[in-house]
Write a protein that holds these residues in place. Structure first.
Motif, PDB file in Angstrom:
ATOM      1  N   THR A   4      18.202  -9.807 -17.585  1.00  0.00           N
ATOM      2  CA  THR A   4      18.607  -8.461 -17.991  1.00  0.00           C
ATOM      3  C   THR A   4      19.918  -8.457 -18.750  1.00  0.00           C
ATOM      4  O   THR A   4      20.158  -7.562 -19.566  1.00  0.00           O
ATOM      5  N   GLY A   5      20.810  -9.403 -18.495  1.00  0.00           N
ATOM      6  CA  GLY A   5      22.111  -9.418 -19.146  1.00  0.00           C
ATOM      7  C   GLY A   5      23.012  -8.281 -18.736  1.00  0.00           C
ATOM      8  O   GLY A   5      23.987  -7.970 -19.429  1.00  0.00           O
ATOM      9  N   LEU A   6      22.744  -7.663 -17.592  1.00  0.00           N
ATOM     10  CA  LEU A   6      23.494  -6.475 -17.180  1.00  0.00           C
ATOM     11  C   LEU A   6      24.701  -6.786 -16.299  1.00  0.00           C
ATOM     12  O   LEU A   6      25.518  -5.896 -16.045  1.00  0.00           O
ATOM     13  N   ALA A   7      24.818  -7.987 -15.844  1.00  0.00           N
ATOM     14  CA  ALA A   7      25.936  -8.331 -14.960  1.00  0.00           C
ATOM     15  C   ALA A   7      27.269  -8.071 -15.656  1.00  0.00           C
ATOM     16  O   ALA A   7      27.499  -8.505 -16.789  1.00  0.00           O
ATOM     17  N   GLY A   8      28.137  -7.325 -14.996  1.00  0.00           N
ATOM     18  CA  GLY A   8      29.462  -7.028 -15.519  1.00  0.00           C
ATOM     19  C   GLY A   8      29.513  -5.873 -16.493  1.00  0.00           C
ATOM     20  O   GLY A   8      30.605  -5.462 -16.905  1.00  0.00           O
ATOM     21  N   ARG A   9      28.387  -5.332 -16.878  1.00  0.00           N
ATOM     22  CA  ARG A   9      28.380  -4.232 -17.843  1.00  0.00           C
ATOM     23  C   ARG A   9      28.638  -2.896 -17.144  1.00  0.00           C
ATOM     24  O   ARG A   9      28.337  -2.723 -15.964  1.00  0.00           O
ATOM     25  N   ALA A  10      29.189  -1.986 -17.906  1.00  0.00           N
ATOM     26  CA  ALA A  10      29.531  -0.659 -17.385  1.00  0.00           C
ATOM     27  C   ALA A  10      28.416   0.310 -17.725  1.00  0.00           C
ATOM     28  O   ALA A  10      28.063   0.486 -18.894  1.00  0.00           O
ATOM     29  N   VAL A  11      27.878   0.960 -16.689  1.00  0.00           N
ATOM     30  CA  VAL A  11      26.706   1.815 -16.834  1.00  0.00           C
ATOM     31  C   VAL A  11      27.022   3.201 -16.291  1.00  0.00           C
ATOM     32  O   VAL A  11      27.508   3.344 -15.169  1.00  0.00           O
ATOM     33  N   VAL A  12      26.727   4.223 -17.069  1.00  0.00           N
ATOM     34  CA  VAL A  12      26.836   5.614 -16.621  1.00  0.00           C
ATOM     35  C   VAL A  12      25.428   6.141 -16.381  1.00  0.00           C
ATOM     36  O   VAL A  12      24.572   6.057 -17.265  1.00  0.00           O
ATOM     37  N   VAL A  13      25.198   6.675 -15.182  1.00  0.00           N
ATOM     38  CA  VAL A  13      23.903   7.273 -14.851  1.00  0.00           C
ATOM     39  C   VAL A  13      24.144   8.712 -14.412  1.00  0.00           C
ATOM     40  O   VAL A  13      24.885   8.965 -13.461  1.00  0.00           O
ATOM     41  N   THR A  14      23.527   9.659 -15.109  1.00  0.00           N
ATOM     42  CA  THR A  14      23.681  11.059 -14.724  1.00  0.00           C
ATOM     43  C   THR A  14      22.534  11.473 -13.797  1.00  0.00           C
ATOM     44  O   THR A  14      21.460  10.882 -13.821  1.00  0.00           O
ATOM     45  N   GLY A  15      22.803  12.477 -12.987  1.00  0.00           N
ATOM     46  CA  GLY A  15      21.829  12.863 -11.980  1.00  0.00           C
ATOM     47  C   GLY A  15      21.577  11.742 -10.993  1.00  0.00           C
ATOM     48  O   GLY A  15      20.469  11.590 -10.465  1.00  0.00           O
ATOM     49  N   ALA A  16      22.625  10.961 -10.714  1.00  0.00           N
ATOM     50  CA  ALA A  16      22.476   9.727  -9.934  1.00  0.00           C
ATOM     51  C   ALA A  16      22.646   9.932  -8.444  1.00  0.00           C
ATOM     52  O   ALA A  16      22.623   8.964  -7.683  1.00  0.00           O
ATOM     53  N   GLY A  17      22.791  11.173  -8.009  1.00  0.00           N
ATOM     54  CA  GLY A  17      22.963  11.423  -6.587  1.00  0.00           C
ATOM     55  C   GLY A  17      21.671  11.455  -5.807  1.00  0.00           C
ATOM     56  O   GLY A  17      21.688  11.454  -4.570  1.00  0.00           O
ATOM     57  N   SER A  18      20.528  11.474  -6.517  1.00  0.00           N
ATOM     58  CA  SER A  18      19.239  11.526  -5.837  1.00  0.00           C
ATOM     59  C   SER A  18      18.144  11.112  -6.807  1.00  0.00           C
ATOM     60  O   SER A  18      18.378  10.968  -8.017  1.00  0.00           O
ATOM     61  N   GLY A  19      16.951  10.938  -6.295  1.00  0.00           N
ATOM     62  CA  GLY A  19      15.770  10.733  -7.112  1.00  0.00           C
ATOM     63  C   GLY A  19      15.829   9.547  -8.051  1.00  0.00           C
ATOM     64  O   GLY A  19      16.293   8.461  -7.693  1.00  0.00           O
ATOM     65  N   ILE A  20      15.336   9.760  -9.269  1.00  0.00           N
ATOM     66  CA  ILE A  20      15.272   8.683 -10.255  1.00  0.00           C
ATOM     67  C   ILE A  20      16.655   8.141 -10.572  1.00  0.00           C
ATOM     68  O   ILE A  20      16.856   6.930 -10.704  1.00  0.00           O
ATOM     69  N   GLY A  21      17.655   9.041 -10.699  1.00  0.00           N
ATOM     70  CA  GLY A  21      19.013   8.602 -11.008  1.00  0.00           C
ATOM     71  C   GLY A  21      19.587   7.711  -9.934  1.00  0.00           C
ATOM     72  O   GLY A  21      20.221   6.685 -10.228  1.00  0.00           O
TER      73      GLY A  21
END
Length: 254
Positions: A4-21
């Motif tokens: 995935t190459g995601l290690a160390g990357r900064a990710v913003v997820v909205t609606g992340a308190g429940s469900g799909i997010g």
């Protein structure tokens, strides 16, 4: 070994308190990403941050209504100041309409759905872009909907909003493809989440839509949607850009 190459990357997820997010935030963290959890619900957001940190990951919460410019500014400032930038933006937060037909949709329903489902992710993406452009790379993933693909999956306001999300996705993919930024979207079918649908049972919309709902198939788990989001954001999808990916057990094929 992860591809995935995601290690160390900064990710913003909205609606992340429940469900799909929530499922997406946890999956990004499991891949080694640093995650900003944005949600209107403080309890949900802080719980997800605690879960990520409890597993040894890095996360921070921003609580607020993303349709407000000051909350958008806080998300971007926190991501840059605390996580070191924004490599991935997942525009997942959204609400349903009341399944109203166009003639039954009042101004308040229309404006609320469009404000949260279209204007909020537009503003957050616009505020994020300068940081991705400066870095020369980035990945944006929108949560569109089966309602982005057809006119029989929701009411007028939600359907219009999710068609708009599909348009934003494709426009961005074209405009920024030579800047190292990829933009894609998932189109979930029926998914087991906590999203509320305040259906108007006396209205034309629900009565008409009910005739089409037998094609939905099984409900997906939030984790199945999250897997698609993480894939599209990852290096494993490095040549995928401008895709609207149905995650719907074949509903879009019916």
């Amino acid at each position: 070994m992860s591809t995935t190459g995601l290690a160390g990357r900064a990710v913003v997820v909205t609606g992340a308190g429940s469900g799909i997010g929530r499922a997406a935030a946890l999956r990004f963290a499991a891949e080694g990403a640093k995650v900003l959890v944005a949600d209107l619900n403080e309890d949900g957001a802080t719980a997800v941050v605690a879960e990520i940190e409890g597993a040894g990951g890095t996360a921070v919460a921003v609580v607020g209504d993303l349709s407000l410019p000051e909350v958008v500014d806080e998300v971007v400032a926190t991501a840059v100041g605390t996580l070191g930038g924004i490599d991935v933006l997942v525009n997942n937060a959204g609400i349903m309409d009341r399944m109203s037909a166009l003639g039954e949709t009042d101004d308040a329903e229309w404006e609320r759905v469009m404000r949260i489902n279209v204007t909020a992710p537009f503003r957050l993406t616009r505020a994020t872009l300068p940081h991705m452009l400066a870095a020369g790379r980035g990945s944006v993933v929108f949560t569109a909907s089966e309602a982005s693909l057809r006119g029989s999956a929701a009411g007028a306001a939600y359907t219009a909003s999710k068609h708009a999300v599909a348009g934003l996705t494709r426009s961005m993919a074209v405009m920024y493809r030579d800047k190292g930024i990829r933009t894609n979207a998932i189109a979930p079918g029926g998914t087991a989440t906590s999203i509320q649908v305040d259906v108007r049972p006396d209205a034309q919309g629900p009565a008409v839509l009910g005739a089409y709902m037998h094609n939905v198939g099984r409900l997906s788990a939030a984790e199945e949607q999250a897997a698609a989001i993480v894939f599209l954001a990852s290096d494993a999808a490095s040549n995928i850009n401008g895709v609207l990916l149905p995650v719907d057990n074949g509903w879009a094929a019916v």
